[in-house]
Structures are given as structure tokens and as C-alpha cells.
Design a protein around this motif. Structure first.
Motif, PDB file in Angstrom:
ATOM      1  N   LEU A   4      -2.227   1.680  -5.135  1.00 61.25           N
ATOM      2  CA  LEU A   4      -2.956   2.820  -5.690  1.00 61.25           C
ATOM      3  C   LEU A   4      -2.634   4.103  -4.935  1.00 61.25           C
ATOM      4  O   LEU A   4      -2.486   5.173  -5.536  1.00 61.25           O
ATOM      5  CB  LEU A   4      -4.463   2.552  -5.660  1.00 61.25           C
ATOM      6  CG  LEU A   4      -4.956   1.468  -6.628  1.00 61.25           C
ATOM      7  CD1 LEU A   4      -6.454   1.233  -6.442  1.00 61.25           C
ATOM      8  CD2 LEU A   4      -4.662   1.853  -8.048  1.00 61.25           C
ATOM      9  N   SER A   6       0.155   4.740  -3.422  1.00 58.63           N
ATOM     10  CA  SER A   6       1.513   5.104  -3.805  1.00 58.63           C
ATOM     11  C   SER A   6       1.531   5.785  -5.167  1.00 58.63           C
ATOM     12  O   SER A   6       2.291   6.738  -5.386  1.00 58.63           O
ATOM     13  CB  SER A   6       2.390   3.854  -3.823  1.00 58.63           C
ATOM     14  OG  SER A   6       3.683   4.169  -4.249  1.00 58.63           O
ATOM     15  N   LEU A   7       0.712   5.310  -6.091  1.00 58.77           N
ATOM     16  CA  LEU A   7       0.617   5.944  -7.407  1.00 58.77           C
ATOM     17  C   LEU A   7       0.062   7.362  -7.303  1.00 58.77           C
ATOM     18  O   LEU A   7       0.511   8.269  -8.001  1.00 58.77           O
ATOM     19  CB  LEU A   7      -0.256   5.113  -8.346  1.00 58.77           C
ATOM     20  CG  LEU A   7       0.332   3.789  -8.838  1.00 58.77           C
ATOM     21  CD1 LEU A   7      -0.700   3.035  -9.667  1.00 58.77           C
ATOM     22  CD2 LEU A   7       1.584   4.025  -9.646  1.00 58.77           C
ATOM     23  N   LYS A   8      -0.907   7.568  -6.441  1.00 56.85           N
ATOM     24  CA  LYS A   8      -1.517   8.885  -6.279  1.00 56.85           C
ATOM     25  C   LYS A   8      -0.544   9.870  -5.627  1.00 56.85           C
ATOM     26  O   LYS A   8      -0.501  11.042  -5.996  1.00 56.85           O
ATOM     27  CB  LYS A   8      -2.792   8.784  -5.448  1.00 56.85           C
ATOM     28  CG  LYS A   8      -3.947   8.177  -6.206  1.00 56.85           C
ATOM     29  CD  LYS A   8      -5.191   8.102  -5.336  1.00 56.85           C
ATOM     30  CE  LYS A   8      -6.322   7.419  -6.077  1.00 56.85           C
ATOM     31  NZ  LYS A   8      -7.528   7.327  -5.250  1.00 56.85           N
ATOM     32  N   ASN A  10       2.786   9.743  -5.668  1.00 58.75           N
ATOM     33  CA  ASN A  10       3.968   9.975  -6.512  1.00 58.75           C
ATOM     34  C   ASN A  10       3.541  10.130  -7.966  1.00 58.75           C
ATOM     35  O   ASN A  10       3.924   9.360  -8.832  1.00 58.75           O
ATOM     36  CB  ASN A  10       4.954   8.813  -6.379  1.00 58.75           C
ATOM     37  CG  ASN A  10       5.468   8.664  -4.977  1.00 58.75           C
ATOM     38  OD1 ASN A  10       5.816   9.651  -4.342  1.00 58.75           O
ATOM     39  ND2 ASN A  10       5.498   7.442  -4.484  1.00 58.75           N
ATOM     40  N   ARG A  11       2.773  11.159  -8.248  1.00 57.14           N
ATOM     41  CA  ARG A  11       2.220  11.345  -9.592  1.00 57.14           C
ATOM     42  C   ARG A  11       3.307  11.607 -10.634  1.00 57.14           C
ATOM     43  O   ARG A  11       3.234  11.106 -11.749  1.00 57.14           O
ATOM     44  CB  ARG A  11       1.221  12.495  -9.599  1.00 57.14           C
ATOM     45  CG  ARG A  11      -0.050  12.161  -8.865  1.00 57.14           C
ATOM     46  CD  ARG A  11      -0.989  13.351  -8.851  1.00 57.14           C
ATOM     47  NE  ARG A  11      -2.083  13.085  -7.935  1.00 57.14           N
ATOM     48  CZ  ARG A  11      -3.342  13.028  -8.313  1.00 57.14           C
ATOM     49  NH1 ARG A  11      -3.661  13.234  -9.562  1.00 57.14           N
ATOM     50  NH2 ARG A  11      -4.283  12.781  -7.440  1.00 57.14           N
ATOM     51  N   THR A  14       5.029   8.384 -11.437  1.00 57.17           N
ATOM     52  CA  THR A  14       4.109   7.550 -12.206  1.00 57.17           C
ATOM     53  C   THR A  14       4.028   8.031 -13.653  1.00 57.17           C
ATOM     54  O   THR A  14       4.101   7.229 -14.589  1.00 57.17           O
ATOM     55  CB  THR A  14       2.703   7.582 -11.566  1.00 57.17           C
ATOM     56  OG1 THR A  14       2.805   7.158 -10.208  1.00 57.17           O
ATOM     57  CG2 THR A  14       1.742   6.683 -12.318  1.00 57.17           C
ATOM     58  N   THR A  17       7.259   7.194 -15.489  1.00 60.24           N
ATOM     59  CA  THR A  17       7.347   5.754 -15.774  1.00 60.24           C
ATOM     60  C   THR A  17       6.470   5.376 -16.951  1.00 60.24           C
ATOM     61  O   THR A  17       6.897   4.649 -17.861  1.00 60.24           O
ATOM     62  CB  THR A  17       6.933   4.942 -14.528  1.00 60.24           C
ATOM     63  OG1 THR A  17       7.777   5.301 -13.440  1.00 60.24           O
ATOM     64  CG2 THR A  17       7.048   3.454 -14.790  1.00 60.24           C
TER      65      THR A  17
END
Length: 75
Positions: A4, A6-8, A10-11, A14, A17
């Protein structure tokens, strides 16, 4: 928890993708719809022909005999 985070951080990655997945699924749906529509159109065209049709050919559909027989048909 690490995923989570990492998702925040690298917006943009994300978002790209998710956008790629959505476009991929949408394109598959569009292609399948087009194929189904073409198949239905072809089927309707063949149903229009029905049993009351016939075909005229210049050459026989079944070739019997040898090369000489084929030359006789061509003349």
C-alpha cells in the motif's frame, strides 16, 4: 502494508497500470462484440439464401477421369 505504501508513493505508475488494465479489458470486449455482430450478419445472410437456391458453375464440381477428360470439359 509495504504494498500500500508503494502504491501511494508511485501514484502515476499505479494510475497508468490501472489505465492499461481497463483499456485492455475494454478492447477485448469491443473485439468480441464486433466478432459476434459479424457472425450474426453472416448467419442472417445464409438464412436468406434458404433451400430454394442453386449454383451454376462453369466446370464440374467433381472431376473424374484423367487429364484428357478435363481437357474435354474445358473445350
Amino acid at each position: 502494508m509495504l504494498a500500500l505504501q508503494s502504491l501511494k508513493t508511485n501514484r502515476l505508475r499505479t494510475l497508468l497500470t490501472v489505465l492499461g488494465v481497463v483499456v485492455g479489458i475494454f478492447s477485448i470486449i469491443v473485439v468480441m462484440t464486433i466478432v459476434t455482430m459479424l457472425q450474426n450478419t453472416i448467419n442472417e445472410g445464409f438464412q436468406f439464401l434458404s433451400k430454394n437456391t442453386f449454383q451454376i458453375q462453369k466446370w464440374p464440381a467433381i472431376q473424374t477421369g484423367g487429364h484428357e477428360e478435363f481437357q474435354k470439359v474445358q473445350e
